[in-house]
Design a protein around this motif. Structure first.
Motif, PDB file in Angstrom:
ATOM      1  N   LEU A   7     -46.475 -27.808  -4.322  1.00 39.01           N
ATOM      2  CA  LEU A   7     -45.116 -28.225  -4.653  1.00 39.01           C
ATOM      3  C   LEU A   7     -44.929 -28.131  -6.159  1.00 39.01           C
ATOM      4  CD1 LEU A   7     -45.995 -29.955  -2.020  1.00 39.01           C
ATOM      5  CD2 LEU A   7     -43.956 -31.258  -2.516  1.00 39.01           C
ATOM      6  N   GLY A   8     -43.766 -27.637  -6.568  1.00 39.25           N
ATOM      7  CA  GLY A   8     -43.449 -27.544  -7.986  1.00 39.25           C
ATOM      8  C   GLY A   8     -41.985 -27.796  -8.228  1.00 39.25           C
ATOM      9  N   SER A   9     -41.687 -28.318  -9.428  1.00 33.76           N
ATOM     10  CA  SER A   9     -40.295 -28.581  -9.818  1.00 33.76           C
ATOM     11  C   SER A   9     -40.167 -28.444 -11.331  1.00 33.76           C
ATOM     12  CB  SER A   9     -39.883 -30.002  -9.403  1.00 33.76           C
ATOM     13  OG  SER A   9     -38.572 -30.293  -9.856  1.00 33.76           O
ATOM     14  N   ASN A  10     -39.071 -27.830 -11.780  1.00 33.60           N
ATOM     15  CA  ASN A  10     -38.800 -27.796 -13.217  1.00 33.60           C
ATOM     16  C   ASN A  10     -37.318 -27.989 -13.539  1.00 33.60           C
ATOM     17  OD1 ASN A  10     -37.829 -25.187 -12.631  1.00 33.60           O
ATOM     18  ND2 ASN A  10     -38.632 -24.347 -14.546  1.00 33.60           N
ATOM     19  N   VAL A  11     -36.594 -28.611 -12.631  1.00 36.83           N
ATOM     20  CA  VAL A  11     -35.167 -28.877 -12.826  1.00 36.83           C
ATOM     21  C   VAL A  11     -34.904 -30.349 -12.532  1.00 36.83           C
ATOM     22  CG1 VAL A  11     -32.837 -28.381 -11.964  1.00 36.83           C
ATOM     23  CG2 VAL A  11     -34.474 -26.522 -12.242  1.00 36.83           C
ATOM     24  N   GLY A  12     -34.094 -30.991 -13.376  1.00 41.79           N
ATOM     25  CA  GLY A  12     -33.678 -32.372 -13.120  1.00 41.79           C
ATOM     26  C   GLY A  12     -34.815 -33.360 -13.270  1.00 41.79           C
ATOM     27  N   GLU A  13     -34.805 -34.384 -12.431  1.00 39.18           N
ATOM     28  CA  GLU A  13     -35.843 -35.414 -12.458  1.00 39.18           C
ATOM     29  C   GLU A  13     -37.035 -34.910 -11.639  1.00 39.18           C
ATOM     30  OE1 GLU A  13     -34.534 -39.596 -12.357  1.00 39.18           O
ATOM     31  OE2 GLU A  13     -32.559 -38.720 -11.895  1.00 39.18           O
ATOM     32  N   LYS A  14     -37.890 -34.189 -12.314  1.00 37.49           N
ATOM     33  CA  LYS A  14     -38.958 -33.436 -11.648  1.00 37.49           C
ATOM     34  C   LYS A  14     -39.898 -34.329 -10.830  1.00 37.49           C
ATOM     35  CE  LYS A  14     -39.616 -31.495 -15.771  1.00 37.49           C
ATOM     36  NZ  LYS A  14     -40.125 -30.629 -16.864  1.00 37.49           N
ATOM     37  N   HIS A  15     -40.278 -35.474 -11.382  1.00 41.59           N
ATOM     38  CA  HIS A  15     -41.169 -36.380 -10.633  1.00 41.59           C
ATOM     39  C   HIS A  15     -40.498 -36.840  -9.333  1.00 41.59           C
ATOM     40  CE1 HIS A  15     -43.062 -36.884 -14.650  1.00 41.59           C
ATOM     41  NE2 HIS A  15     -44.160 -36.888 -13.918  1.00 41.59           N
ATOM     42  N   ILE A  76     -36.343 -27.832   3.714  1.00 43.54           N
ATOM     43  CA  ILE A  76     -36.444 -28.932   2.744  1.00 43.54           C
ATOM     44  C   ILE A  76     -35.972 -28.463   1.381  1.00 43.54           C
ATOM     45  CG2 ILE A  76     -38.068 -30.403   1.470  1.00 43.54           C
ATOM     46  CD1 ILE A  76     -39.675 -30.640   4.110  1.00 43.54           C
ATOM     47  N   GLU A  77     -36.442 -27.294   0.938  1.00 45.26           N
ATOM     48  CA  GLU A  77     -36.018 -26.755  -0.361  1.00 45.26           C
ATOM     49  C   GLU A  77     -34.494 -26.604  -0.419  1.00 45.26           C
ATOM     50  OE1 GLU A  77     -39.860 -23.932  -1.430  1.00 45.26           O
ATOM     51  OE2 GLU A  77     -37.985 -23.000  -0.788  1.00 45.26           O
ATOM     52  N   THR A  78     -33.930 -26.024   0.615  1.00 46.52           N
ATOM     53  CA  THR A  78     -32.488 -25.798   0.666  1.00 46.52           C
ATOM     54  C   THR A  78     -31.722 -27.114   0.676  1.00 46.52           C
ATOM     55  OG1 THR A  78     -32.851 -23.740   1.870  1.00 46.52           O
ATOM     56  CG2 THR A  78     -30.638 -24.667   1.957  1.00 46.52           C
ATOM     57  N   ASN A  79     -32.193 -28.083   1.452  1.00 45.93           N
ATOM     58  CA  ASN A  79     -31.521 -29.387   1.508  1.00 45.93           C
ATOM     59  C   ASN A  79     -31.550 -30.114   0.178  1.00 45.93           C
ATOM     60  OD1 ASN A  79     -30.795 -29.057   4.178  1.00 45.93           O
ATOM     61  ND2 ASN A  79     -32.611 -30.092   4.971  1.00 45.93           N
ATOM     62  N   LEU A  80     -32.535 -29.820  -0.652  1.00 46.17           N
ATOM     63  CA  LEU A  80     -32.596 -30.436  -1.984  1.00 46.17           C
ATOM     64  C   LEU A  80     -31.845 -29.623  -3.036  1.00 46.17           C
ATOM     65  CD1 LEU A  80     -36.219 -31.868  -2.110  1.00 46.17           C
ATOM     66  CD2 LEU A  80     -34.067 -33.062  -1.713  1.00 46.17           C
ATOM     67  N   ASN A  86     -32.063 -16.847  -4.797  1.00 47.29           N
ATOM     68  CA  ASN A  86     -32.042 -16.640  -6.241  1.00 47.29           C
ATOM     69  C   ASN A  86     -33.176 -15.771  -6.759  1.00 47.29           C
ATOM     70  OD1 ASN A  86     -29.783 -17.699  -7.311  1.00 47.29           O
ATOM     71  ND2 ASN A  86     -30.723 -19.520  -8.180  1.00 47.29           N
ATOM     72  N   GLY A  87     -34.185 -15.501  -5.980  1.00 46.58           N
ATOM     73  CA  GLY A  87     -35.288 -14.677  -6.448  1.00 46.58           C
ATOM     74  C   GLY A  87     -36.475 -15.514  -6.875  1.00 46.58           C
ATOM     75  N   HIS A  88     -37.476 -14.836  -7.391  1.00 41.53           N
ATOM     76  CA  HIS A  88     -38.739 -15.477  -7.748  1.00 41.53           C
ATOM     77  C   HIS A  88     -38.790 -15.835  -9.228  1.00 41.53           C
ATOM     78  CE1 HIS A  88     -40.514 -14.588  -3.862  1.00 41.53           C
ATOM     79  NE2 HIS A  88     -40.007 -13.377  -3.953  1.00 41.53           N
ATOM     80  N   ASN A  89     -39.611 -16.813  -9.528  1.00 39.18           N
ATOM     81  CA  ASN A  89     -39.955 -17.186 -10.907  1.00 39.18           C
ATOM     82  C   ASN A  89     -38.763 -17.662 -11.726  1.00 39.18           C
ATOM     83  OD1 ASN A  89     -42.643 -16.335 -10.340  1.00 39.18           O
ATOM     84  ND2 ASN A  89     -41.986 -14.238 -10.723  1.00 39.18           N
ATOM     85  N   LEU A  90     -37.824 -18.303 -11.047  1.00 40.38           N
ATOM     86  CA  LEU A  90     -36.662 -18.881 -11.712  1.00 40.38           C
ATOM     87  C   LEU A  90     -36.750 -20.401 -11.631  1.00 40.38           C
ATOM     88  CD1 LEU A  90     -33.921 -16.495 -10.314  1.00 40.38           C
ATOM     89  CD2 LEU A  90     -34.912 -16.480 -12.608  1.00 40.38           C
ATOM     90  N   PRO A  91     -35.977 -21.125 -12.470  1.00 37.71           N
ATOM     91  CA  PRO A  91     -35.988 -22.590 -12.383  1.00 37.71           C
ATOM     92  C   PRO A  91     -35.665 -23.047 -10.966  1.00 37.71           C
ATOM     93  CG  PRO A  91     -34.791 -21.874 -14.324  1.00 37.71           C
ATOM     94  CD  PRO A  91     -35.079 -20.638 -13.510  1.00 37.71           C
ATOM     95  N   ARG A  92     -36.292 -24.155 -10.556  1.00 35.51           N
ATOM     96  CA  ARG A  92     -36.054 -24.652  -9.209  1.00 35.51           C
ATOM     97  C   ARG A  92     -36.200 -26.158  -9.127  1.00 35.51           C
ATOM     98  NH1 ARG A  92     -40.817 -20.839  -8.017  1.00 35.51           N
ATOM     99  NH2 ARG A  92     -39.461 -19.868  -9.453  1.00 35.51           N
TER     100      ARG A  92
END
Length: 168
Positions: A7-15, A76-80, A86-92
């Motif tokens: 799991l990875g996140s780099n947008v918004g409240e990542k934790h 789950i990804e879509t619901n969040l 959008n493609g690969h290696n972009l902010p998510r």
């Protein structure tokens, strides 16, 4: 059978994104979430012109097939709020990858298991090593610990003080 998700996140409240992702995985009626790694802050790879990521790995059990599981984690990804077109290696907001599905291998247009770039991603190997360093990755016939020690990725990753449990 041991199944591992990254799991990875780099947008918004990542934790909080990671915490919610874990809760939604655990809420799936056909999934048992059995281990959760620490959370690491990591620099972006490939497309470096974006915010740092928070990454973790979880171990689950499920009777789902790999393709059924893929549908569930993409939902789950879509619901969040992730646009999966959008493609690969972009902010998510949240990215969930199926890293390994026991000793099964899957290679088709929609899914490759084990994930094809595990060996070059310290941001996956370090948290995975936290929860099951002796897991042998099918196809490479090496342990996660060995792959971590021998990865070409020398990026600086930092253990965070956050855990999924303290974000509830």
């Amino acid at each position: 059978m041991s199944i591992f998700l990254g799991l990875g996140s780099n947008v918004g409240e990542k934790h909080k994104n990671l915490s919610l992702g874990c809760k939604l995985i655990e809420a799936l009626p056909v999934v048992d979430l059995v281990k959760i790694s620490s959370i690491y802050e990591t620099p972006p790879m490939y497309n470096t012109n974006q915010a740092t990521f928070l990454n973790m790995v979880v171990k689950i059990f499920t009777p789902c097939t790999p393709h059924e599981l893929l549908i569930k984690v993409k939902d789950i990804e879509t619901n969040l709020g992730r646009n999966i077109d959008n493609g690969h290696n972009l902010p998510r907001i949240l990215d969930i990858d199926i890293l390994a599905y026991g000793s099964e291998q899957v290679i088709d247009d929609n899914l490759t298991i084990p994930h094809p770039r595990i060996f070059e991603r310290r941001f996956v190997l370090q948290p995975w090593s936290d929860i099951e360093e002796d897991f042998i990755l099918v196809g490479m016939n090496e342990s996660i610990k060995f792959l971590l020690q021998n990865t070409s990725d020398k990026s600086d990753i930092t253990l965070t003080q956050f855990t999924v449990e303290n974000l509830a």
